[in-house]
Design an enzyme around this catalytic site. Structure first.
Site, PDB file in Angstrom:
ATOM      1  N   ASP A   1     -30.662  44.906 -79.713  1.00  0.00           N
ATOM      2  CA  ASP A   1     -29.463  45.237 -80.464  1.00  0.00           C
ATOM      3  C   ASP A   1     -28.255  44.919 -79.587  1.00  0.00           C
ATOM      4  O   ASP A   1     -28.346  44.911 -78.362  1.00  0.00           O
ATOM      5  CB  ASP A   1     -29.494  46.729 -80.829  1.00  0.00           C
ATOM      6  CG  ASP A   1     -28.462  47.100 -81.879  1.00  0.00           C
ATOM      7  OD1 ASP A   1     -27.669  46.224 -82.260  1.00  0.00           O
ATOM      8  OD2 ASP A   1     -28.457  48.261 -82.290  1.00  0.00           O
ATOM      9  N   GLY A  18     -25.611  46.659 -79.059  1.00  0.00           N
ATOM     10  CA  GLY A  18     -24.927  47.812 -78.495  1.00  0.00           C
ATOM     11  C   GLY A  18     -23.785  48.287 -79.363  1.00  0.00           C
ATOM     12  O   GLY A  18     -23.245  49.379 -79.156  1.00  0.00           O
ATOM     13  N   PHE A  60     -23.652  49.303 -82.554  1.00  0.00           N
ATOM     14  CA  PHE A  60     -23.904  50.500 -83.355  1.00  0.00           C
ATOM     15  C   PHE A  60     -23.847  51.747 -82.491  1.00  0.00           C
ATOM     16  O   PHE A  60     -23.300  52.774 -82.890  1.00  0.00           O
ATOM     17  CB  PHE A  60     -25.256  50.395 -84.052  1.00  0.00           C
ATOM     18  CG  PHE A  60     -25.585  51.595 -84.895  1.00  0.00           C
ATOM     19  CD1 PHE A  60     -25.029  51.745 -86.151  1.00  0.00           C
ATOM     20  CD2 PHE A  60     -26.428  52.588 -84.431  1.00  0.00           C
ATOM     21  CE1 PHE A  60     -25.310  52.860 -86.930  1.00  0.00           C
ATOM     22  CE2 PHE A  60     -26.719  53.699 -85.190  1.00  0.00           C
ATOM     23  CZ  PHE A  60     -26.157  53.840 -86.450  1.00  0.00           C
ATOM     24  N   ASP A  74     -20.941  43.604 -83.312  1.00  0.00           N
ATOM     25  CA  ASP A  74     -20.371  43.812 -84.642  1.00  0.00           C
ATOM     26  C   ASP A  74     -19.762  45.195 -84.742  1.00  0.00           C
ATOM     27  O   ASP A  74     -19.945  46.039 -83.866  1.00  0.00           O
ATOM     28  CB  ASP A  74     -21.448  43.634 -85.720  1.00  0.00           C
ATOM     29  CG  ASP A  74     -22.523  44.726 -85.650  1.00  0.00           C
ATOM     30  OD1 ASP A  74     -22.945  45.051 -84.528  1.00  0.00           O
ATOM     31  OD2 ASP A  74     -22.926  45.234 -86.703  1.00  0.00           O
ATOM     32  N   GLN A  81     -21.891  42.782 -92.569  1.00  0.00           N
ATOM     33  CA  GLN A  81     -21.422  44.148 -92.798  1.00  0.00           C
ATOM     34  C   GLN A  81     -20.748  44.242 -94.174  1.00  0.00           C
ATOM     35  O   GLN A  81     -20.850  43.332 -94.977  1.00  0.00           O
ATOM     36  CB  GLN A  81     -20.477  44.585 -91.676  1.00  0.00           C
ATOM     37  CG  GLN A  81     -21.152  44.791 -90.334  1.00  0.00           C
ATOM     38  CD  GLN A  81     -22.038  46.024 -90.294  1.00  0.00           C
ATOM     39  OE1 GLN A  81     -22.030  46.868 -91.203  1.00  0.00           O
ATOM     40  NE2 GLN A  81     -22.820  46.159 -89.231  1.00  0.00           N
ATOM     41  N   GLY A 103     -25.332  48.197 -91.279  1.00  0.00           N
ATOM     42  CA  GLY A 103     -24.523  49.167 -92.001  1.00  0.00           C
ATOM     43  C   GLY A 103     -25.176  49.786 -93.212  1.00  0.00           C
ATOM     44  O   GLY A 103     -24.481  50.365 -94.056  1.00  0.00           O
ATOM     45  N   ASP A 159     -36.614  47.394 -88.576  1.00  0.00           N
ATOM     46  CA  ASP A 159     -36.823  48.260 -87.419  1.00  0.00           C
ATOM     47  C   ASP A 159     -36.322  49.647 -87.757  1.00  0.00           C
ATOM     48  O   ASP A 159     -35.452  49.805 -88.621  1.00  0.00           O
ATOM     49  CB  ASP A 159     -36.063  47.738 -86.190  1.00  0.00           C
ATOM     50  CG  ASP A 159     -34.594  48.152 -86.220  1.00  0.00           C
ATOM     51  OD1 ASP A 159     -34.237  49.126 -85.524  1.00  0.00           O
ATOM     52  OD2 ASP A 159     -33.806  47.520 -86.957  1.00  0.00           O
ATOM     53  N   CYS A 211     -56.234  55.518 -93.687  1.00  0.00           N
ATOM     54  CA  CYS A 211     -55.601  54.921 -92.505  1.00  0.00           C
ATOM     55  C   CYS A 211     -56.649  54.536 -91.460  1.00  0.00           C
ATOM     56  O   CYS A 211     -57.615  55.266 -91.235  1.00  0.00           O
ATOM     57  CB  CYS A 211     -54.590  55.892 -91.907  1.00  0.00           C
ATOM     58  SG  CYS A 211     -53.694  55.208 -90.492  1.00  0.00           S
ATOM     59  N   CYS A 254     -55.850  54.020 -88.197  1.00  0.00           N
ATOM     60  CA  CYS A 254     -55.289  54.226 -86.857  1.00  0.00           C
ATOM     61  C   CYS A 254     -56.204  55.099 -85.994  1.00  0.00           C
ATOM     62  O   CYS A 254     -57.096  55.796 -86.484  1.00  0.00           O
ATOM     63  CB  CYS A 254     -53.886  54.839 -86.940  1.00  0.00           C
ATOM     64  SG  CYS A 254     -53.841  56.628 -87.189  1.00  0.00           S
ATOM     65  N   CYS A 274     -56.174  58.909 -87.030  1.00  0.00           N
ATOM     66  CA  CYS A 274     -56.927  59.271 -88.228  1.00  0.00           C
ATOM     67  C   CYS A 274     -58.427  59.068 -88.049  1.00  0.00           C
ATOM     68  O   CYS A 274     -59.239  59.739 -88.704  1.00  0.00           O
ATOM     69  CB  CYS A 274     -56.420  58.459 -89.418  1.00  0.00           C
ATOM     70  SG  CYS A 274     -54.771  58.948 -89.976  1.00  0.00           S
ATOM     71  N   HIS A 319     -49.843  57.384 -85.286  1.00  0.00           N
ATOM     72  CA  HIS A 319     -50.156  57.205 -86.704  1.00  0.00           C
ATOM     73  C   HIS A 319     -48.965  56.631 -87.472  1.00  0.00           C
ATOM     74  O   HIS A 319     -49.119  55.669 -88.241  1.00  0.00           O
ATOM     75  CB  HIS A 319     -50.561  58.536 -87.344  1.00  0.00           C
ATOM     76  CG  HIS A 319     -50.552  58.458 -88.844  1.00  0.00           C
ATOM     77  ND1 HIS A 319     -51.571  57.903 -89.575  1.00  0.00           N
ATOM     78  CD2 HIS A 319     -49.590  58.821 -89.749  1.00  0.00           C
ATOM     79  CE1 HIS A 319     -51.258  57.932 -90.860  1.00  0.00           C
ATOM     80  NE2 HIS A 319     -50.069  58.483 -90.996  1.00  0.00           N
TER      81      HIS A 319
END
Length: 383
Positions: A92, A94, A96, A146, A192, A219, A269, A307, A309, A312, A338
């Site tokens: 990222d 930075g 945000f 941004d 944005q 945003g 993400d 699941c 994973c 589980c 999980h």
């Protein structure tokens, strides 16, 4: 070193299955990217992330600039070596975090002055600073600096952010092309505009005109309703270049994932899987689960029978509740494990459905089964 191609596309929804080639490997899209803000995905080792099918993770420029700092990461040979993760990394910008965590002092077209959320020291942030730091980190994908608006924001304030985001994108691009453009890093632009359709169109036109190798939508997931998010994604769906990857920033709620994929988003993400996992809130095929609920005290079934994973396959709801109630670290790890696998698997299953030509059915079945209120035939889940 970078190439994106679409393998299959849903003719009904526009959902895409693609391949994105990077210096550290191929990313099969759609993809969910775990967030490793401080060079670690909380409670998970790189080996465990690999085991759950993570293809790419995130780091954050603002946080890593503060701790451990550019000098340490440079000495380590970059972020990949520092954290022992050898698959792709996205960082990222930075931007945000400047607006969400740091105490803002002053913002101008030239730079942002703010104070560190750690020790109050004065920081100067700019597009050039962000590109320089992301170059040090050595991520596969860097993001333009941004300006993100809070929600709600007036049209006037959102319009100013759109103007400044375009200005900063141009400066980010110029610095990147002079200093970072070695073929080892790709720079994505960010659109944005808050929930205003005219501003989203304007921002998309401004940013796509700069011909970045990929584009992000910023945003959103900042307080607006699901319906408002989907409306904006519908607006952008036909504006953003079809032949380049599309990244919806900070969105990871299961229903948002499948609806975003249905609107042509390739990359997602979010901190939600690990943040919720540490708090004992789990995602399952049938909805949300508060594992602290008393009814799970003697429930010896797996959290989600569907699941695959590690959690589980090996542990019961009763044990997970016990760990959560006692505040045990293992509880945070197992719940995060999980949730991350669940999020990664959504993208994997959606991709399979797109390629098989069955994505509309997958979307309908997922939405019918996953309940916010936890109500499902033969089962009750606490939200």
């Amino acid at each position: 070193m970078f190439e994106f191609r679409i393998i299959a596309e849903c003719p009904v929804t526009g959902a895409r299955a693609g391949e994105f080639i990077t210096p550290h490997g191929k990313i099969l899209t759609p993809v969910f990217m775990p967030v490793g803000t401080l060079a670690t995905v909380k409670a998970m080792s790189p080996e465990e992330l690999d085991a759950i099918g993570s293809q790419i993770i995130l780091g954050n420029t603002y946080h890593l600039y503060l701790r451990p700092g550019a000098e340490i990461i440079t000495k380590a040979g970059g972020l990949h070596s520092f954290m022992n993760w050898h698959k792709p990394i996205l960082t990222d910008s930075g931007g945000f975090q400047v607006f969400s965590l740091a105490k803002l002092q002053k913002i101008t077209d030239e730079k942002v002055l703010c104070r560190s959320h750690i020790d109050g020291s004065l920081l100067e942030m700019s597009p050039e600073w962000s590109m320089q730091m992301q170059g040090v980190l050595g991520s596969d994908i860097a993001m333009c600096f941004d300006q993100c608006c809070e929600f709600p924001a007036t049209h006037e304030k959102a319009e100013e952010a759109v103007r400044r985001t375009a200005l900063w994108a141009e400066r980010s691009r110029e610095y990147f092309m002079r200093h970072n453009d070695t073929g080892r890093q790709a720079l994505f632009g960010i659109v944005q505009g808050s929930v205003y359709e005219d501003l989203r169109r304007k921002s998309a036109e401004d940013i796509t005109a700069m011909d970045f190798p990929g584009y992000a939508i910023g945003g959103l997931s900042v307080g607006e309703s699901h319906a408002e998010m989907y409306r904006i994604l519908d607006v952008l769906k036909d504006i953003m270049p079809r032949h380049k990857p599309r990244y919806l920033m900070g969105v990871g709620y299961p229903l948002n994932l499948v609806e975003g994929i249905a609107r042509g988003i390739d990359m997602f993400d979010c901190v939600l899987p690990t943040r919720n996992g540490r708090n004992g809130t789990m995602f399952a095929s049938f909805g949300r689960v508060n594992i602290r609920g008393k009814k799970y005290a003697d429930d010896f079934s797996p959290l989600d029978p569907e699941c695959d994973c590690y959690t589980c396959r090996n542990y019961t709801r009763a044990y997970l509740r016990h760990l959560a109630m006692c505040g045990e670290i293992l509880g945070s790890r197992l719940c995060s494990w999980h949730n991350l696998r669940f999020s990664v698997r959504i993208a994997q299953e959606a991709r399979e459905a797109i390629i098989a030509g069955t994505f509309p059915q997958y979307l309908e079945e997922f939405n019918a089964k996953f309940h916010d209120d936890g109500t499902v035939t033969g089962q009750q889940v606490e939200s």
